[in-house]
Scaffold this motif. Structure first.
Motif, PDB file in Angstrom:
ATOM      1  N   ILE A  61     -13.028  28.152 -15.607  1.00  9.72           N
ATOM      2  CA  ILE A  61     -12.841  26.816 -16.164  1.00  9.72           C
ATOM      3  C   ILE A  61     -11.439  26.337 -15.810  1.00  9.72           C
ATOM      4  CG2 ILE A  61     -14.489  27.093 -18.054  1.00  9.72           C
ATOM      5  CD1 ILE A  61     -12.095  27.561 -19.923  1.00  9.72           C
ATOM      6  N   GLY A  62     -11.263  25.033 -15.822  1.00 10.86           N
ATOM      7  CA  GLY A  62      -9.944  24.476 -15.521  1.00 10.86           C
ATOM      8  C   GLY A  62     -10.011  22.973 -15.393  1.00 10.86           C
TER       9      GLY A  62
ATOM     10  N   VAL B  74     -13.343  21.177 -16.566  1.00 10.68           N
ATOM     11  CA  VAL B  74     -14.545  21.488 -15.800  1.00 10.68           C
ATOM     12  C   VAL B  74     -14.788  22.996 -15.783  1.00 10.68           C
ATOM     13  CG1 VAL B  74     -14.284  19.472 -14.288  1.00 10.68           C
ATOM     14  CG2 VAL B  74     -13.285  21.652 -13.592  1.00 10.68           C
ATOM     15  N   SER B  75     -16.025  23.358 -15.518  1.00 12.13           N
ATOM     16  CA  SER B  75     -16.345  24.748 -15.207  1.00 12.13           C
ATOM     17  C   SER B  75     -16.734  24.769 -13.734  1.00 12.13           C
ATOM     18  CB  SER B  75     -17.478  25.279 -16.091  1.00 12.13           C
ATOM     19  OG  SER B  75     -18.656  24.551 -15.869  1.00 12.13           O
ATOM     20  N   TYR B  76     -16.446  25.871 -13.072  1.00  7.73           N
ATOM     21  CA  TYR B  76     -16.734  25.959 -11.647  1.00  7.73           C
ATOM     22  C   TYR B  76     -16.873  27.422 -11.243  1.00  7.73           C
ATOM     23  CZ  TYR B  76     -11.734  27.063 -11.346  1.00  7.73           C
ATOM     24  OH  TYR B  76     -10.501  27.637 -11.518  1.00  7.73           O
TER      25      TYR B  76
ATOM     26  N   VAL C 166      -5.764  15.515 -11.938  1.00  9.31           N
ATOM     27  CA  VAL C 166      -4.563  15.656 -12.765  1.00  9.31           C
ATOM     28  C   VAL C 166      -3.387  14.946 -12.111  1.00  9.31           C
ATOM     29  CG1 VAL C 166      -2.897  17.297 -13.723  1.00  9.31           C
ATOM     30  CG2 VAL C 166      -5.338  17.831 -13.788  1.00  9.31           C
ATOM     31  N   GLU C 167      -3.294  15.029 -10.809  1.00 10.49           N
ATOM     32  CA  GLU C 167      -2.177  14.428 -10.077  1.00 10.49           C
ATOM     33  C   GLU C 167      -2.075  12.923 -10.327  1.00 10.49           C
ATOM     34  OE1 GLU C 167      -0.243  15.270  -5.781  1.00 10.49           O
ATOM     35  OE2 GLU C 167      -2.386  14.817  -5.771  1.00 10.49           O
ATOM     36  N   LYS C 168      -3.197  12.255 -10.546  1.00 11.57           N
ATOM     37  CA  LYS C 168      -3.197  10.815 -10.822  1.00 11.57           C
ATOM     38  C   LYS C 168      -2.558  10.500 -12.177  1.00 11.57           C
ATOM     39  CE  LYS C 168      -7.365  10.070  -8.099  1.00 11.57           C
ATOM     40  NZ  LYS C 168      -8.804   9.793  -8.150  1.00 11.57           N
ATOM     41  N   VAL C 169      -2.648  11.429 -13.116  1.00  8.37           N
ATOM     42  CA  VAL C 169      -2.145  11.226 -14.483  1.00  8.37           C
ATOM     43  C   VAL C 169      -0.788  11.883 -14.677  1.00  8.37           C
ATOM     44  CG1 VAL C 169      -2.673  11.585 -16.924  1.00  8.37           C
ATOM     45  CG2 VAL C 169      -4.542  11.200 -15.306  1.00  8.37           C
ATOM     46  N   LEU C 170      -0.647  13.102 -14.197  1.00 11.10           N
ATOM     47  CA  LEU C 170       0.562  13.905 -14.391  1.00 11.10           C
ATOM     48  C   LEU C 170       0.994  14.549 -13.067  1.00 11.10           C
ATOM     49  CD1 LEU C 170      -0.702  15.624 -17.651  1.00 11.10           C
ATOM     50  CD2 LEU C 170       1.229  14.052 -17.532  1.00 11.10           C
TER      51      LEU C 170
END
Length: 81
Positions: A28-29, A18-20, A35-39
């Protein structure tokens, strides 16, 4: 207890870049909660009352390496056909 990361590409495919804007600065990041749901092992939860979450981008590199290796193997397979 060293093990190769399995399904790196599948994990990367579940992430969203995403950009923010933060403090009027464009960046960006990724979103730590996503992310916590996957890793979950690469997300750090702060010790303050707000318990803000952040991503350890250095650890994300290991998953990206395995994803690239999976893609490379697929390309080699397709080139051989």
């Amino acid at each position: 207890n060293i093990e190769t990361i399995e399904n790196g590409l599948a994990k990367v495919n579940e992430l969203r870049g995403v950009s923010y804007s933060k403090d009027n600065k464009k960046s960006i990041g990724v979103i730590a909660q996503e992310v916590e749901k996957v890793l979950p092992e690469i997300v750090i939860t702060g010790k303050t009352e707000e318990k803000l979450k952040s991503v350890d981008y250095g650890r994300l590199t290991a998953v990206l390496i395995e994803a690239v290796k999976e893609l490379s193997a697929r390309v080699k397979e397709l080139e051989g056909k």
